[in-house]
Design an enzyme around this catalytic site. Structure first.
Site, PDB file in Angstrom:
ATOM      1  N   ALA A   1      -9.643   6.145   4.333  1.00  0.00           N
ATOM      2  CA  ALA A   1      -9.404   7.474   5.087  1.00  0.00           C
ATOM      3  C   ALA A   1     -10.540   8.195   5.312  1.00  0.00           C
ATOM      4  CB  ALA A   1      -8.225   8.316   4.590  1.00  0.00           C
ATOM      5  N   GLY A   2     -10.640   8.638   6.457  1.00  0.00           N
ATOM      6  CA  GLY A   2     -11.967   9.460   6.796  1.00  0.00           C
ATOM      7  C   GLY A   2     -13.161   9.082   7.031  1.00  0.00           C
TER       8      GLY A   2
ATOM      9  N   ASN B   1      -9.490   2.306   9.863  1.00  0.00           N
ATOM     10  CA  ASN B   1      -8.658   2.047  10.743  1.00  0.00           C
ATOM     11  C   ASN B   1      -9.162   2.889  12.070  1.00  0.00           C
ATOM     12  OD1 ASN B   1      -6.622   1.725  12.504  1.00  0.00           O
ATOM     13  ND2 ASN B   1      -4.770   2.134  11.072  1.00  0.00           N
ATOM     14  N   THR B   2      -8.931   4.189  12.219  1.00  0.00           N
ATOM     15  CA  THR B   2      -9.193   4.984  13.284  1.00  0.00           C
ATOM     16  C   THR B   2     -10.484   4.638  13.655  1.00  0.00           C
ATOM     17  OG1 THR B   2      -7.722   6.589  12.177  1.00  0.00           O
ATOM     18  CG2 THR B   2      -9.191   7.188  14.204  1.00  0.00           C
TER      19      THR B   2
ATOM     20  N   LYS C   1       0.755  -1.004   0.251  1.00  0.00           N
ATOM     21  CA  LYS C   1       0.047  -0.067   0.128  1.00  0.00           C
ATOM     22  C   LYS C   1       0.778   1.189  -0.099  1.00  0.00           C
ATOM     23  CE  LYS C   1      -3.656   2.358   2.350  1.00  0.00           C
ATOM     24  NZ  LYS C   1      -3.465   3.206   3.616  1.00  0.00           N
TER      25      LYS C   1
ATOM     26  N   GLY D   1      -8.144  10.080   9.611  1.00  0.00           N
ATOM     27  CA  GLY D   1      -8.145  10.110  10.937  1.00  0.00           C
ATOM     28  C   GLY D   1      -9.356  11.211  11.313  1.00  0.00           C
TER      29      GLY D   1
END
Lengths: 257, 371
Positions: A185-186, A207-208, A98, A159
């Site tokens: 992301a986001g 993830n986050t 990645k 994040g």
């Protein structure tokens, strides 16, 4: 179910990809990975320490079950990313990568120029490259032409958990893509993931939102459901608000029935 | 481009102090509701008017830290190379005027100390020395770094201010982080507490982070020595300095340390002692202003306080530190820079971090970035 996510020569029954940062322990991370049903798990190469048995992130990831997707997070230019990818491959992390190139350590926004440069090099060296990018439709096509296996545009700053702030551009990327589009992301809530899938994204990476949830395992299940619901709605042919269901015909009504 | 020294001239110490003292509850409430606080908001957050809102601030700091960093604390250890120093900082154990045992590790000894830290699990190391450029020379540093490189993924330095070219050479040798505390942003006070030596040059020191940024240091660490003057105003200038660096050296991450004055040889007593509550207020305000800054806590602080700060915005901690050169592998007898308050071993600290619901991370960087 036959609806599989195919990237390069691999197929996955789940369209949810998971990141491994920010978890409070590797035990909780393992549980979340398992509960999510994911088939692809990304790990920052900079966190990997094969010499340290007490801090070996890789030990917590069952590579028989998940495809290990090393990432180059922390690289600020193409040569750093390429170097890191090569080291990862040499250390036995496989040839998938990645690609993350973000010169700004604060917002971690990807550098389009360096990402394209690195992708061109890595593809030539036989890597399966999944680049993390801004939601830039032209860049997405350029990367696809360079031979990347996917494109991974961001939904909003990493994040930030704000959902699809780049919606209009994501729609163009999805519409024009010749390779899988993974929204990365986001995504802060399962509804964001569902939103991306309804739009026609091939997958999402989270993830986050899972890692810092009060109960990461339960949140992983919630995201799994969100992704599945969004995908099923997309396949069922979701009605686009404002595009289909017009209540009347204000411009053509005068023609009569 | 103006340096931070030039830029900061437009902010007079006395004026800022007054602004902070005059902040009202309404200013604090506005600052608390801001997604991107301004410097004026920051002034309100470190003001006396914000004290009743401390819990609210702490919760914001916790939430932001969790969002940006996750539940993770990175660990590092300092390696003191030399306590020889030409400066006369009135608060420091290494003060050239103090008659104490002086010691500079040979590169071999430094490597032995470092290897001990490696075996303890550390992969991030901070090289520290007093200001003795004739002893801690570029070739000495290059030798030390070369020996440490194979075992450490991140090497930072907390040495004396250098020229940009010297920093570039260190970056090329594999140094990724620069730590340089201004000690105080009050120029008059600075002159008083740094009466002699190279360090007496306020401007040269204040522009050091600029030079580090220009040289390509990946991390630039700031700090004010808490207790030397009004922490609220020092905090304002720290925030201003960080904001300036983020705008001008956008490829570098800013870290902030919270060195609070402890007893050291020479009997210096902090003229403006900073309470635990005020330290929390400063930490929370800085986190709200700088969501992505690394916040560092050393073993100067007591175990209970360190443990309590873990969820409040700290992202990096040292553990098991010795501040006397050679102190890890033997009883060196050399003077320590300051007294350690947290003597727990790295493993015990890592356990506490885990008990608090955080992951203790030993490696979060890779030498491959720089080589």
């Amino acid at each position: 179910m036959n609806d599989q996510l195919t990237i390069a020569d691999r197929s996955f029954s789940s369209r949810l990809l998971l990141g491994t940062g920010k978890f409070s322990s590797s035990g909780l991370m393992s549980k979340a990975l398992s509960a999510s049903g994911t088939g692809v798990v990304t790990v920052a190469l900079r966190r990997v320490d094969v010499d340290n048995p007490t801090d070996n992130l890789l030990q917590a990831i069952d590579t028989d079950r998940y495809l290990l997707l090393p990432n180059t997070s922390g690289a600020t230019n193409a040569s750093e990313a390429v170097r890191l990818a090569r080291l990862g491959r040499a250390a036995g992390c496989g040839n998938w990568v990645k690609l993350e190139v973000h010169p700004d350590p604060n917002h971690l926004l990807p550098d389009p120029i360096e990402t394209l440069k690195a992708a061109e090099i890595l593809v030539k060296e036989g890597f399966i490259v999944l680049p993390y990018i801004m939601a830039d439709p032209v860049l997405a096509k350029r990367l696809e032409e360079a031979g990347t296996a996917t494109v991974m545009p961001l939904g909003s700053p990493i994040g930030s958990k704000q959902g699809l702030r780049t919606r209009d551009l994501l729609e163009i990327i999805i519409e024009t893509a010749g390779c899988p589009v993974i929204v990365d992301a986001g995504l802060g809530a399962p509804s964001h993931a569902a939103d991306a899938m309804e739009m026609g994204a091939d997958g999402v990476l989270v993830n986050t939102a899972i890692a810092v949830a009060h109960d990461p395992e339960a949140m992983a299940i919630a995201f799994k459901k969100g992704v599945e619901a969004g995908r099923e709605a997309f396949l069922a042919g979701i009605a686009q608000p404002g595009k289909n269901a017009e209540a009347s015909s204000p411009l053509t009504g005068f023609l009569g029935a | 481009m103006p340096s931070f020294y030039d830029y900061s001239k437009q902010f007079a110490w006395d004026g800022i102090e007054k602004q902070i003292r005059q902040a009202r509850q309404a200013d604090v409430e506005k600052a608390l509701s801001a997604d991107h606080p301004t410097m004026a908001d920051f002034a309100a957050l470190v003001s006396p008017a914000a004290e009743p809102f401390l819990e609210q601030m702490a919760q914001r700091a916790h939430g932001l830290t969790e969002q940006r960093f996750g539940r993770v604390i990175s660990l590092f250890a300092p390696l003191y190379l030399s306590n020889v120093c030409t400066n006369r900082c009135v608060y420091c154990g290494f003060n050239a005027g103090n008659i104490v045992d002086r010691l500079t590790l040979s590169p071999e000894e430094a490597a032995q100390e470092a290897h001990y830290l490696y075996q303890e699990g550390f992969r991030h190391i901070l090289l520290v020395a007093g200001e003795a450029p004739k002893i801690v020379t570029p070739s000495y540093l290059a030798d030390v770094i070369k020996r440490l490189r194979p075992e450490f993924s991140s090497i930072s330095i907390e040495l004396f201010p250098m020229e940009t070219l010297a920093y570039k050479a260190l970056v090329d040798a594999g140094v990724d982080g620069l730590v340089i505390f201004q000690e105080t942003y009050n120029e008059k006070l600075y002159a008083k507490v740094h009466p002699a030596g190279y360090k007496s040059n306020f401007k040269w020191r204040l522009e050091t982070p600029d030079r580090g940024g220009a040289a390509g240091m990946r991390r630039i660490g700031l700090g004010a020595l808490l207790g030397l003057s009004d922490w609220r105003v020092e905090g304002f200038f720290l925030a201003l300095h960080a904001q300036y660096l983020l705008r001008h050296y956008w490829r570098s991450q800013v870290t902030i340390s919270f060195p609070r004055l402890q007893p050291a040889t020479g009997g210096f007593h902090a003229p403006y002692p900073v309470s635990d509550a005020h330290m929390v207020q400063l930490l929370a305000a800085l986190r709200m202003f700088l969501p992505d800054a690394g916040m560092i806590l050393s073993t100067r602080e007591k175990p209970e306080f360190r443990d309590a700060l873990i969820p409040l915005g700290i992202t990096i901690m040292s553990a098991g530190s010795k501040t006397d050169p050679g102190g890890y592998t033997r009883e060196s007898g050399a003077e320590a820079q300051f007294e350690i308050a947290d003597h727990r071993s790295p493993e015990v600290v890592a356990d506490i971090i885990r008990q608090k619901g955080f992951e203790a991370v030993w490696k979060d960087w890779d030498a491959a970035f720089l080589q």
